[in-house]
Every structure is written in C-alpha cells, then in structure tokens.
Design an enzyme around this catalytic site. Structure first.
Site, PDB file in Angstrom:
ATOM      1  CE  LYS B  78      -2.715   1.552   7.311  1.00  8.66           C
ATOM      2  NZ  LYS B  78      -2.250   2.361   6.168  1.00  8.66           N
ATOM      3  CB  SER B 153      -0.097   5.160   7.912  1.00  8.40           C
ATOM      4  OG  SER B 153      -0.831   4.613   6.825  1.00  8.40           O
ATOM      5  CB  SER B 177       0.511   4.372   3.891  1.00  7.66           C
ATOM      6  OG  SER B 177       0.531   5.674   4.413  1.00  7.66           O
TER       7      SER B 177
END
Lengths: 478, 481
Positions: B78, B153, B177
């Site tokens: 990420k 996310s 997330s």
C-alpha cells in the site's frame, strides 16, 4: 509604588543535559553545523514515531525531587499549532498529567516559592529571518535549523509568589544552582539552554486579587529579568493610575532601550487542541525508581547555605553565604573555618576576592592562616588581598609569600609611634579633629590616615590608624 | 502457472531451487501489464528494482543460503508504507516528489524474508475512504467487475491480490481498510491486534487505530505473512513486547471445542444475501465442532459515531505536518500562513479536508468534552462490552461489509452512506483487537462476500484456526474474469 504590589510568576524552560534528543537518537548538542543532528523522527517525517528517552525522564525526576515535587506517573499530549520551525506542527508536551507537581524552592532569604509543575516537552527548531531587520515580517526569507528540534526541555512553572524583580532574579539564580548541582541542565542563559518567561501583574497593596498580567518572553540574563520586571510593573502602575487598563498580552524586553514592547495581543486564548499523544504510552516510573533518584540527589544549595552559615556562625540570609554557594566556594570556606580561619574574613574574601573559578584550587589551610595574620594585624587588608592573589595563582605558604613581598609585620607599638609622630607634626589639624564633631572627624580621618600611610610606606592598617586616632582624641578630651 | 498459485507454493519452489524467483516475477509482471491499465491497482510498479531483488534471491538460493520463508514471492505494498528512495504518495498531491529516506519496519521484514516488492498500490488519499475513489490519481476498479469499487482504503492492495498481480500484499486498517476491500475483492484480509505489527514507516492517519496487515488469497498465505511482519519493534513505543502469537501451526487444529458467538448487533442494515452467507459460515463452524450462540455486544452500535470523532481528530493533528515548509507540494504565497493555507488547499482532496475540519472541531476547546471526550468514553465502553462477550465465547462472527461491491460513483456524493461501509469493521479498531475477513461464497449478484471473524487482543491463533475452517467450507464463488 507604595500603594501597589508587584506579582510575578516565572516559567523557566531548561534544556536537559541528555546525550540524545527526547524522542530519537540524534545528538543533543549546541552549536553544531545547522541541520546535521537530524533524523526522520526529529524532523517529523511521515511515518516516523517517537520513542521516549529514559535519561530525559530520569533528569526530569531528579529536578522534581530536588524542588520537593510529587514525582508521579504522567502522559504526553499533543499541543497543536502551526509554526515553520516545528516539524510536526504540533509539540509533544505534558499537559494535565505532568511528571512533577506541587513543589517549592527556598530563596537565600528563607522565602519559599511554590512550583506548580515541572513537565517534559520537546524543543522546536530555530528560525533565522534573513533581511527585513531580522523579524519574521518583511523578511526576504527564513532559514530553519532543526538541530534543536526534539531537544528535551523541562518547563518549570512557578507560582506567582514573587514580589519584585530582585526576588525573581534570586529565584532564577537558585533554580540555576539546583539545575547545575543535580546535573539536570547546563542552564546557560546566553546559549538559550535556560530561558525565562515572566508573568507580571500589579495590584493594590493588601489585595488578594490577581491583576491582569502581561507575559514577557525570552529573558536571557538575570540582569534583563530584574530590569524587565521592574519596568513592566512600573508601566502597569502608571497605566492604572492614569485611568488606563492593562491588556493581557505577550511583550518583548528590549535590553538597549530598557523597556518592554507589545509582541502580540492575547485577548483570546490560543486553542492548542490538546489531546493525548497516541504514539506514546504512559510513563510510570514506579516508586523504586523515584526512590533511587531521591537517594542519589547531591547536597543542594539551600542545605549548603545552612551548613556554611552554621560554620561561620552567621545568619543564613547573609549575602556572602549565598554568594559563596552560588560560586561553589562554600566547601572552601567551610574547610578554611574548620582549619581555624576567621569566619568573617573568610566570608569577606569569598565575597570580594575569589570571583575566579581558579580559587577552587586554593588550599583551605592557607586561607585560614592568611585570615589569622590579618586578625593579628600582621597584614593590612590591602596586603592580604595581594597575598591571596599570589596564593590563588601559584599556591604556597601565606607567611612566606608575605615575607617575600616585604610585608613586614608592623607591631602595635610601631604603629602607635607613627601616629604620635604625625599628630605632633600637624597640631592645627589635630586640634580641629580633637574638638570636632563626628562630621569634622570624618573629614580629617582621611588626612591623618594618609600621612601615617606615607610615613610607614603603606604598611599601616587604615582601620587600626582610625581606631588609634579615636582613642587618642577620647583620652585627651578631658 | 495459474494466478491462484499460493505464496507458500512459490516460496517452497524457489527455496528448493525448482524454479527461479525471476521467472515467478516475470509471470506476475506479465499479468500486471495485461490488466493494470484497466484496474489501476498500482500507483507505481517497480519492475526494475523487483528484477534486481528477484535475481538476488536466486543468487542466494544458488549459493546455498535460505532467502527466507517468503523467498521470491511478489508482494504489493500500500502506498502509505515508506520505502527508501521510492516515492510514497498516500495517493495525495501534497506528497508530490517525496521519497522517504527510510523503509517501514513491516516492509523491511518482508524483504528480509525474501519477498520481492513489485509496486506501491493505490488507496483512498491518506487511507481515508471505503472505495479507493478518493485517490488523487484516480480510482481502482474491482477485478471481479470493473464497474464496481474494490473497497477501500486498501483497494489497490486488495485488487492486486485478487487480480493475480501478486499473491501477497500489505495494507493498513484504521476502521476496516483491509477487511472491507478484502471482502469486496474476495481475498483474505487480516487486521492484527494493535501493537503486534510495528507502525514505524506507516504514514499515520489515526495513530491509535492504524494497523498494518496482510492480504492473501489463502488463509495459510495470510498466516505466513502475518508471522513475518508481527513482532516487537523498539522504534514503535506502542509495539507489544514479547513474542507474537504463532498462527501457522494452529491452522490445522480445527475448531472443535471452540465457542463461537454470532454477533447480534451487526445484522441491521446488512444485505440479506450477505447475512445468509454469515449464517452459513456459522453453521459450517458448528459442523466442524464449534458451539455457536448469539452474543450481544451492545456498544458496537456506537462504533461508527465514536470512530468518526476519534479518527478525524487524530488525522487533523497527524496531517498538520503537510504544510509546504519541508517537503512535498508548496504553493507560494505572501507569507507563511498564506503559503500553508494555499498549499493545503491545493494538496488535499475533499474527503481529507472534510475530516481535518471535523477533527479540528472535535478537539477545539469548547467542544472537546462533548465530542472527543465522549467518543473516548464510548471507546472504553466498546472495549468493555467486547471483554464481557469474550468471557462467553472464544470468537465472534459477523459480516465484514453490509453489501457486496457497489458501483463506482454510487456513494461518492454521500459521505455518510460511504462511512456506513465500515460499520462492521470499525468496532475492532476501537478495541484494538484482531479480526479477519475470509471470502465465503458470493452474493446474489455473483460478487464475493466476506465473513468476519473477531478475536480478542493476541487471539490470532484461534482466529486463524477458524478462518482455515471457513476457507475449506466456503461455497464455490464466481471464477475471476
């Protein structure tokens, strides 16, 4: 200002004498090339996290113990505000649960001054505004040095117990002595490792209410501190007496002009949006660690003053006693008195003749002997000073030094003879002295002492001559 | 080789010298090349650096060294995990041009374990969002249906694993997330106990809630990655000292004798087909020997409200450092304050600004007690209610999301409906506990459904045991397009 009382509370920031910064391993060192002692943590780079410095906690506890605080479990908060020299745009500080609360210190006069709290926080970087007169407004650009960012600070918040610039000066001097004695900080005001903000207000004498205060920021010497407070109190009294009103604000002390200026108005309190720092866990030193810190404390200035005053059989509030401790000469004085030195003369020398740090190497026995020679009128005060200077410089035996300098002992008989000689040579002046009042005698003392000094090539003791003159005048009065 | 090859399978082959890490990497890079333009899972693919790393793994194997448990396994990170010398953007304009001079601890650990970093994945800006539509660089699409969101996310990481770009990925989970996009993309997503994985090098959103965790296609792969990244880190003060739970060995233990609670509160507002899968999952656990009962954790219903005060409050502080002074974007203006304002106006997207404003308000002097203070009390209440539940049961089971993947744009104009996407996942973060989303069949639309297993702090071993049972019992889902 007879109808008014000044009320002062001080906030003292001192940098802790740790090897590294509060939350990272960067060196805590003054004066290095800008931006060389920095890392992702103290620069607050994204993703970096603080790790608390154990030594900083220990030093904070040491100061707390030295000023009789309750040393307790604490937590850190974030204090949010934007400033270019603050890498994270929040400062990690202690807020409602500080590590030290509710202490006091004792001034040389014996007055106790309350300490509300002494908490840990990180320092910011340092901004230099280039062009435009060195202030942020109108500057062409600003340079930021983050070497200081993250340096551990202890903020020592005193209670508003001080009543004058002089008391404030004594409080800071005392705090500084304690910081030095405990090794908590090098407390150098000129290098900024000790910085003082003063909250000053005035009120009608006898009132319990606190007046509106102004905060004077960054006072960087004891002299400025005292002057700034006296000026500010006077300013506020003048305002109030002419029907004005004191506005709560932050003010700046201008040393050259000798006055304070408005820095920023503080009509509305800043909202720092404090909240518990989620990146750090609570600090709980535990009673065993606190106890170890208390036990390891050195003998502190107040206690040292008491010891010296008791050795010299004088009041602890005697200025010379405070000065001896401030200059770290109390050990020498106590030893010299123990070696048989004259207490009053030892204190006089410490106060007036031993300002130099080198005096720390002076042999207490030699100082004791020197004072004995003075008391026995074997040396005049002036001669004693010269011998002492020599002892400080090169050491040695005071008697041998005095002899080498040709300071012959002038016996009482020889001195009396010299005085008689001078009286006989100046009958008119003597008559005026003999018959005159204190004022007249005062004027003529200098004349006679001077003549005797000349006749004895400076070996006479002025005080002894004065005593002889008084005695002679008294005995010939009838 | 198929895109469903496991990380453990790859690592085993590479360590035994049966295949080269370089070949594994090239196969994955080919798949990325084929489908990345359509999905936009990555902000950056680092093919050259990955080849160097893969060759190094092969060199070590040839030299007789063991490159580690993840030898030669491609991994996607990420893009809020710092990687030395490689841009870390958080999918925000405000970090434009910033290359961290250090690498996140979790990333260091996967690299030390022999994994090969293939790229940085897309996310909702600063990890704020539930659909990856808040990225400044454009949305990521769901590999199962590119008209739909991958969740957020960590949508880029979830999509990368689901699309076969990498068998493993790291994400971060502040309010769900990892688990929410894992559910919507049909992969395994784990939120470890707070403090088990170092946050050093994770760009902070809400420090007291953020946690790094694994994405994988199988429970065993997720367990292997968990074991690599978990463990004490002296650079993170909130890191838990002592050894982390061992989960891989527990995978075969089954759930016989475990007491499982069906979370009573997280059923309202959940799509019926999703609920049906959750109930099937509970039945599967029962069939495998667990006892199942309905358990109430009343305070979880306040989770969403508390979260949307605490997380923005911390974010408003954590994001203050993006002020144009030291790095990233700077918009010049007359003085420092104006420069700060112009930079932040230009650099942050709408959702980030919304949360900064919310958080600033919640912390401000007159409102602290009414909002932030009360939210913290709710947080304590939730933790207490969970503790009470865990006196009755070993694990809780619930939906991971209220619905399957929703169409792009459906919720972008309605922040509150978007926030509701995380209603099932948020309570775990407030309590600091462990949780996992395991794919369990599909909804009526044929899209993946995730079932969530929740465990108390450090309860990862039993959580993975149950996850392995669910994985084995899962109804066949729709094949990848």
């Amino acid at each position: 200002m007879g109808d008014w009382e000044t009320v002062v509370g001080l906030e003292v920031h001192c940098e802790l004498a740790t090897a590294t910064k509060l939350f990272c391993g960067c060196p805590n060192r003054f004066g290095d090339e800008p931006n060389t002692n920095v890392c992702p943590v103290c620069l607050g780079l994204p993703g970096s996290l603080p790790v608390l410095n154990r030594q900083a906690v220990e030093l904070a506890m040491r100061l707390g113990a030295a000023v009789h605080c309750e040393v307790r479990p604490s937590i850190f908060h974030r204090k949010n505000y934007f400033y270019p020299d603050m890498p994270k745009d929040y400062q990690v500080s202690q807020y409602d649960l500080p590590i030290n609360t509710d202490g006091w210190l004792e001034l040389p006069s014996g007055q106790r001054v309350g300490i509300e709290r002494a908490h840990l926080e990180e320092d910011t970087g340092k901004t230099t505004h280039v062009g435009g007169g060195g202030r942020i407004h109108q500057a062409a650009h600003s340079l930021v040095d983050y070497n200081r960012a993250g340096v551990p600070l202890l903020e020592i918040v005193g209670r508003p117990d001080l009543r004058s610039g002089e008391q404030a000066r004594q409080y800071v001097a005392e705090l500084r002595s304690i910081l030095l004695a405990t090794g908590v900080s090098d407390a150098k005001m000129e290098e900024g490792s000790m910085r003082v903000d003063a909250n000053v207000s005035v009120r009608a004498a006898g009132s319990d209410m606190l007046g509106t205060r102004c905060e004077i920021k960054n006072l960087n010497s004891l002299r400025s501190l005292g002057r700034a407070i006296e000026y500010e109190a006077r300013r506020q009294v003048d305002l109030l007496e002419t029907g004005g009103r004191v506005r709560q604000e932050t003010r700046h002390w201008d040393e050259e002009e000798g006055r304070t200026h408005t820095l920023r108005s503080k009509e509305e309190a800043d909202d720092y949006r404090y909240f518990p720092e989620p990146d750090l866990v609570p600090v709980d030193p535990g009673s065993a660690w606190i106890e170890r810190v208390r036990e390891a404390l050195p003998v502190l200035p107040a206690e040292r003053r008491t010891a010296l005053a008791s050795a010299a059989a004088v009041d602890a509030a005697t200025p010379a006693v405070a000065i001896a401790v401030e200059r770290d000469l109390d050990g020498l004085a106590v030893a010299a008195i123990a070696a048989g030195g004259d207490p009053a003369r030892v204190l006089t020398h410490v106060e007036h003749d031993l300002t130099d740090e080198r005096a720390a190497g002076l042999d207490p026995a030699a100082l004791a002997t020197l004072t004995t020679m003075e008391v026995g009128s074997l040396l005049t005060a002036t001669q004693a000073k010269q011998v002492l200077a020599e002892l400080v410089e090169h050491g040695g035996d005071p008697e041998a030094v005095a002899a080498a300098k040709g300071f012959e002992a002038m016996g009482a008989d020889a001195l009396a003879a010299a005085v008689e000689q001078v009286i006989a040579a100046n009958p008119a002046e003597w008559e005026r002295y003999r018959a005159g009042d204190d004022k007249e005698r005062g004027k003529l003392t200098g004349f006679f002492v001077g003549r005797v000094m000349k006749a004895t090539q400076g070996q006479a003791d002025g005080k002894a001559v004065t005593a002889l003159l008084r005695g002679r005048a008294a005995s010939s009065a009838d | 080789m198929s895109s469903t090859e496991t990380a453990l399978g790859i690592a085993g082959g590479v360590r035994a010298g049966r295949r080269s890490a370089r070949d594994v990497l090239e196969e994955h890079l080919e798949r990325i090349e084929a489908r990345e333009p359509e999905l936009h899972a990555f902000n950056l693919v680092v093919a050259d650096e990955a080849r160097v790393a893969a060759d190094e793994v092969d060199r070590r194997v040839a030299a007789g060294d063991d490159p580690g448990p993840l030898a030669g396994v491609p991994i996607a990170l990420k893009d809020n995990l710092c990687t030395r010398g490689i841009p870390t953007t958080c999918s925000s304009r405000i970090l434009e041009g910033w290359r961290p001079p250090y690498t996140a601890t979790a990333v260091q650990r996967v690299v030390a374990a022999g994994a090969v970093v293939v790229g940085k994945t897309n996310l909702d800006e600063f990890a704020m969002g539930s659909s990856t539509e808040n990225s400044a660089f454009g949305p990521t699409r769901n590999p199962h249906d590119p008209t739909r969101v991958p969740g957020g996310s960590s949508g880029g990481s979830a999509a990368a694993v689901a699309a076969g770009f990498a068998p493993l990925a790291l994400g971060s989970d502040t309010g769900g997330s990892i688990r929410q996009p894992a559910a919507l993309c049909g992969v395994v997503g784990v939120k470890p106990t707070y403090g088990l994985v170092s946050r050093y090098g994770l760009v902070a959103f809400a420090s007291s809630l953020d946690q790094i965790g694994p994405f994988a296609r199988t429970v065993a792969d997720a367990a292997a990655l968990f074991e690599v990244i978990a463990g004490h880190d002296p650079r993170d003060s909130t890191s838990i000292p002592g050894p982390p739970p061992e989960v891989s060995l527990a995978l075969d233990e089954g759930v016989a004798g475990l007491r499982v609670g069906l979370l009573a509160e997280l059923r309202d507002g959940i799509a019926p087909d999703v609920l049906a899968r959750v109930d099937e999952a509970a039945t599967a656990l029962e069939a495998a020997g667990a006892t199942v009962e309905v358990v109430s954790v009343p305070a979880v219903t306040y989770g969403l409200s508390a979260y949307y005060l605490i997380a923005p409050a911390e974010a408003s502080s954590n994001l203050a450092r993006y002020d144009g002074v030291r790095y990233g974007l700077r918009v010049d203006a007359a003085d420092t304050a104006a420069m700060n304002a112009a930079t932040r106006e230009a650099g942050f997207g709408a959702e980030v600004k919304r949360r900064i404003m919310l958080g600033t308000y919640a912390l401000s002097a007159g409102y602290y007690d009414a909002y932030y203070g009360k939210a913290q009390r709710v947080r304590t209440l939730i933790t207490r209610d969970f503790a009470r539940a865990y006196e009755q049961v070993d694990l809780l089971v619930s939906p991971a999301t209220p619905t399957t993947a929703f169409p792009l744009g459906e919720k972008t104009s309605d922040p509150l409906s978007m926030y509701l996407s995380d209603v099932c996942t948020i309570p775990t973060n407030l309590a600091g506990h462990a949780a996992v989303s395991v794919p369990f069949g599909t909804g009526t639309d044929g899209l993946p459904v995730g079932v969530q297993l929740l465990a108390p702090a450090m309860g990862e071993a039993r959580m993975f045991r149950a996850a392995a049972v669910l994985e084995a019992a899962a109804p066949a889902g729709e094949e990848l397009r």
